[in-house]
Design a protein around this motif. Structure first.
Motif, PDB file in Angstrom:
ATOM      1  N   PRO A  44       0.821  -1.211   0.000  1.00 47.00           N
ATOM      2  CA  PRO A  44       0.000   0.000   0.000  1.00 47.00           C
ATOM      3  C   PRO A  44       0.854   1.260   0.000  1.00 47.00           C
ATOM      4  N   ASP A  45       0.490   2.181  -0.878  1.00 46.22           N
ATOM      5  CA  ASP A  45       1.154   3.487  -0.988  1.00 46.22           C
ATOM      6  C   ASP A  45       2.619   3.379  -1.391  1.00 46.22           C
ATOM      7  N   SER A  46       3.013   2.260  -1.985  1.00 47.24           N
ATOM      8  CA  SER A  46       4.374   2.116  -2.490  1.00 47.24           C
ATOM      9  C   SER A  46       4.512   2.906  -3.784  1.00 47.24           C
ATOM     10  N   PRO A  47       5.752   3.246  -4.200  1.00 46.53           N
ATOM     11  CA  PRO A  47       5.925   3.967  -5.470  1.00 46.53           C
ATOM     12  C   PRO A  47       5.269   3.246  -6.644  1.00 46.53           C
ATOM     13  N   GLU A  48       5.349   1.906  -6.669  1.00 47.11           N
ATOM     14  CA  GLU A  48       4.760   1.152  -7.764  1.00 47.11           C
ATOM     15  C   GLU A  48       3.245   1.303  -7.768  1.00 47.11           C
ATOM     16  N   GLU A  49       2.617   1.186  -6.592  1.00 45.75           N
ATOM     17  CA  GLU A  49       1.171   1.334  -6.527  1.00 45.75           C
ATOM     18  C   GLU A  49       0.760   2.753  -6.903  1.00 45.75           C
ATOM     19  N   ARG A  50       1.470   3.768  -6.419  1.00 47.25           N
ATOM     20  CA  ARG A  50       1.124   5.153  -6.742  1.00 47.25           C
ATOM     21  C   ARG A  50       1.227   5.412  -8.235  1.00 47.25           C
ATOM     22  N   ARG A  51       2.207   4.814  -8.878  1.00 44.58           N
ATOM     23  CA  ARG A  51       2.382   5.004 -10.323  1.00 44.58           C
ATOM     24  C   ARG A  51       1.205   4.405 -11.096  1.00 44.58           C
ATOM     25  N   VAL A  52       0.790   3.201 -10.720  1.00 40.42           N
ATOM     26  CA  VAL A  52      -0.342   2.569 -11.409  1.00 40.42           C
ATOM     27  C   VAL A  52      -1.612   3.379 -11.180  1.00 40.42           C
ATOM     28  N   VAL A  53      -1.838   3.821  -9.956  1.00 39.92           N
ATOM     29  CA  VAL A  53      -3.030   4.590  -9.630  1.00 39.92           C
ATOM     30  C   VAL A  53      -3.058   5.892 -10.437  1.00 39.92           C
ATOM     31  N   ALA A  54      -1.921   6.564 -10.537  1.00 36.70           N
ATOM     32  CA  ALA A  54      -1.863   7.827 -11.286  1.00 36.70           C
ATOM     33  C   ALA A  54      -2.136   7.593 -12.769  1.00 36.70           C
ATOM     34  N   GLU A  55      -1.552   6.547 -13.344  1.00 39.60           N
ATOM     35  CA  GLU A  55      -1.764   6.247 -14.761  1.00 39.60           C
ATOM     36  C   GLU A  55      -3.221   5.875 -15.031  1.00 39.60           C
ATOM     37  N   PHE A  56      -3.798   5.077 -14.145  1.00 43.08           N
ATOM     38  CA  PHE A  56      -5.191   4.678 -14.326  1.00 43.08           C
ATOM     39  C   PHE A  56      -6.108   5.900 -14.226  1.00 43.08           C
ATOM     40  N   THR A  57      -5.849   6.772 -13.250  1.00 44.35           N
ATOM     41  CA  THR A  57      -6.675   7.965 -13.079  1.00 44.35           C
ATOM     42  C   THR A  57      -6.652   8.827 -14.329  1.00 44.35           C
ATOM     43  N   ARG A  58      -5.454   9.056 -14.873  1.00 45.36           N
ATOM     44  CA  ARG A  58      -5.351   9.878 -16.084  1.00 45.36           C
ATOM     45  C   ARG A  58      -6.128   9.247 -17.236  1.00 45.36           C
ATOM     46  N   ALA A  59      -5.957   7.943 -17.431  1.00 43.69           N
ATOM     47  CA  ALA A  59      -6.608   7.261 -18.551  1.00 43.69           C
ATOM     48  C   ALA A  59      -8.130   7.249 -18.377  1.00 43.69           C
ATOM     49  N   PHE A  60      -8.606   6.965 -17.181  1.00 44.00           N
ATOM     50  CA  PHE A  60     -10.046   6.869 -16.953  1.00 44.00           C
ATOM     51  C   PHE A  60     -10.708   8.227 -17.112  1.00 44.00           C
ATOM     52  N   GLU A  61     -10.122   9.256 -16.516  1.00 45.05           N
ATOM     53  CA  GLU A  61     -10.727  10.585 -16.602  1.00 45.05           C
ATOM     54  C   GLU A  61     -10.711  11.114 -18.031  1.00 45.05           C
ATOM     55  N   ALA A  62      -9.743  10.654 -18.833  1.00 43.21           N
ATOM     56  CA  ALA A  62      -9.671  11.056 -20.244  1.00 43.21           C
ATOM     57  C   ALA A  62     -10.539  10.171 -21.137  1.00 43.21           C
TER      58      ALA A  62
ATOM     59  N   GLY B 157       1.714  -6.522  -9.326  1.00 42.53           N
ATOM     60  CA  GLY B 157       2.824  -5.755  -9.870  1.00 42.53           C
ATOM     61  C   GLY B 157       2.315  -4.438 -10.428  1.00 42.53           C
ATOM     62  N   ALA B 158       2.683  -4.120 -11.665  1.00 41.85           N
ATOM     63  CA  ALA B 158       2.278  -2.873 -12.299  1.00 41.85           C
ATOM     64  C   ALA B 158       1.047  -3.053 -13.179  1.00 41.85           C
ATOM     65  N   ARG B 159       0.358  -4.180 -13.054  1.00 39.66           N
ATOM     66  CA  ARG B 159      -0.808  -4.447 -13.890  1.00 39.66           C
ATOM     67  C   ARG B 159      -2.062  -4.552 -13.036  1.00 39.66           C
ATOM     68  N   ILE B 160      -3.189  -4.303 -13.660  1.00 40.89           N
ATOM     69  CA  ILE B 160      -4.486  -4.380 -12.989  1.00 40.89           C
ATOM     70  C   ILE B 160      -5.114  -5.728 -13.313  1.00 40.89           C
ATOM     71  N   THR B 161      -5.453  -6.488 -12.283  1.00 38.32           N
ATOM     72  CA  THR B 161      -6.049  -7.812 -12.489  1.00 38.32           C
ATOM     73  C   THR B 161      -7.557  -7.808 -12.303  1.00 38.32           C
ATOM     74  N   ALA B 162      -8.094  -6.783 -11.643  1.00 35.08           N
ATOM     75  CA  ALA B 162      -9.539  -6.742 -11.436  1.00 35.08           C
ATOM     76  C   ALA B 162     -10.002  -5.313 -11.194  1.00 35.08           C
ATOM     77  N   LEU B 163     -11.194  -5.012 -11.703  1.00 34.12           N
ATOM     78  CA  LEU B 163     -11.896  -3.776 -11.397  1.00 34.12           C
ATOM     79  C   LEU B 163     -13.242  -4.165 -10.803  1.00 34.12           C
ATOM     80  N   THR B 164     -13.543  -3.613  -9.638  1.00 30.36           N
ATOM     81  CA  THR B 164     -14.815  -3.903  -8.981  1.00 30.36           C
ATOM     82  C   THR B 164     -15.549  -2.587  -8.785  1.00 30.36           C
ATOM     83  N   ARG B 165     -16.718  -2.495  -9.390  1.00 32.88           N
ATOM     84  CA  ARG B 165     -17.515  -1.267  -9.334  1.00 32.88           C
ATOM     85  C   ARG B 165     -18.714  -1.485  -8.424  1.00 32.88           C
TER      86      ARG B 165
END
Length: 337
Positions: free
Chosen positions: A210-228, A311-319
């Motif tokens: 949690p809150d590791s550099p790797e997790e923060r990077r994935v979260v930031a990339e996903f946020t940019r892509a989703f909002e766009a 790792g740096a990949r998303i395995t599941a999205l739960t809405r």
């Protein structure tokens, strides 16, 4: 500070404050225990209150040979099992089943919907530091993950309780037998069946901290892509066998292609502003999901989105569509654009 013996004696004499001091160290872990068995944050809080009330009323029958913690777990576990026997405690959630647009055909359809709700990490942070017993087989983070909780909900209630008590909390077989008023043989048999039905998640070892550099990077990339609304960028972040679910709908979309098709035709089908507000649920990155109202500068909540990472990949999205869950995460129902 009064010791446990003094608190117990005072509580038995009718001292409510002494009782509160006696049980307060276990309040949060008991709530998480009820959540694991019930799958609902709201039901877990209700059952926690029922447990504490029953403990207060029945403190005269407390056997001092058992620890206060084990005594409270006995009450909480049996209250949860009684609740699961009462079908009326489960909401039927017809509103949650409706969709504003037709949904694509799922790759898999469960026989029954899952009423699993997300659990705010801020409540997990308040857990007392009780190391699980030597019988525990699951790590603390794994035992609150959505994948683990969803699998638990598919077990029969008694097997579910036995597995949580033995493999998550580490109680000995004799202790679990006492908690459930069962024989050790019955507990061992139930545990064997539960373990056989509950396949371990092989990808958990690769989950970023949690809150590791790797997790923060994935979260930031996903946020940019989703909002766009960039479906291709999101799909590029998915594992090939990624899946998307929307409790309580009994629908699953498995595979990057199926998830991408759902995003393109439903979640991100049109332009307009979308905003993700970061939070955490079940030890995983999560977001409050907001969509701009075309007729006003207001962004309205559209539920909660939780990511499962390897790792740096998303395995599941739960809405989760239920906006009533948002206050537990400190999230509003609307934002000003």
């Amino acid at each position: 500070m009064r010791g446990a013996g003094e608190l117990l004696a005072s509580a038995r004499a009718g001292d409510g404050e002494a009782f509160r001091e006696l049980v307060e160290p276990y309040r949060r872990e008991l709530q998480v225990h009820c959540y694991r068995i019930l799958g609902s944050v709201q039901d877990a809080e209700d059952l926690l209150q029922e447990t504490l009330l029953a403990a207060w009323r029945g403190i005269g029958g407390y056997r001092e040979g058992a620890s206060v913690r084990t005594w409270l777990y006995r009450i909480a576990t049996n209250r949860c099992l009684n609740a699961l026997r009462d079908a009326e405690r489960r909401p039927h959630g017809d509103a949650a089943r409706r969709s504003e647009v037709p949904l694509p055909e799922p790759t898999h359809r469960r026989a029954e919907p899952s009423w699993l709700e997300p659990y705010p990490d801020v409540l997990l942070d308040g857990l007392a530091d009780h190391a699980p017993g030597p019988e525990a087989r699951y790590e603390a983070r794994e035992s609150v993950s959505l994948a683990f909780l969803a699998a638990l909900q598919r077990l029969p209630p008694r097997q579910r309780a036995v597995l949580v008590l033995r493999d998550v909390l580490g109680f000995r077989a004799a202790e679990v037998a006492d908690i459930l008023a069962a024989t050790e043989n019955a507990v061992t048999s139930a545990l064997k069946r539960a373990r056989a039905a509950l396949a371990p998640d092989p990808g958990w070892a690769g989950t970023p901290l949690p809150d590791s550099p790797e997790e923060r990077r994935v979260v930031a990339e996903f946020t940019r892509a989703f909002e766009a609304g960039d479906v291709a960028a999101i799909v590029a972040m998915l594992t090939g066998d990624a899946w998307l679910t929307m409790p309580p709908l009994p629908l699953e979309y498995r595979g990057a292609e199926a998830v991408g098709h759902f995003l393109a035709t439903v979640a991100l089908r049109e332009g307009g502003r979308r905003v993700l507000v970061p939070t955490r649920a079940n030890g995983q990155p999560a977001f409050g999901y907001y969509v701009r109202d075309p007729a006003s500068p207001i962004l309205h909540a559209h539920g909660l989105l939780v990511l499962t990472l390897t790792g740096a990949r998303i395995t599941a999205l739960t809405r989760f569509h239920d906006n009533s869950l948002l206050p537990a995460f400190g999230l509003p129902r609307s934002l000003r654009a």
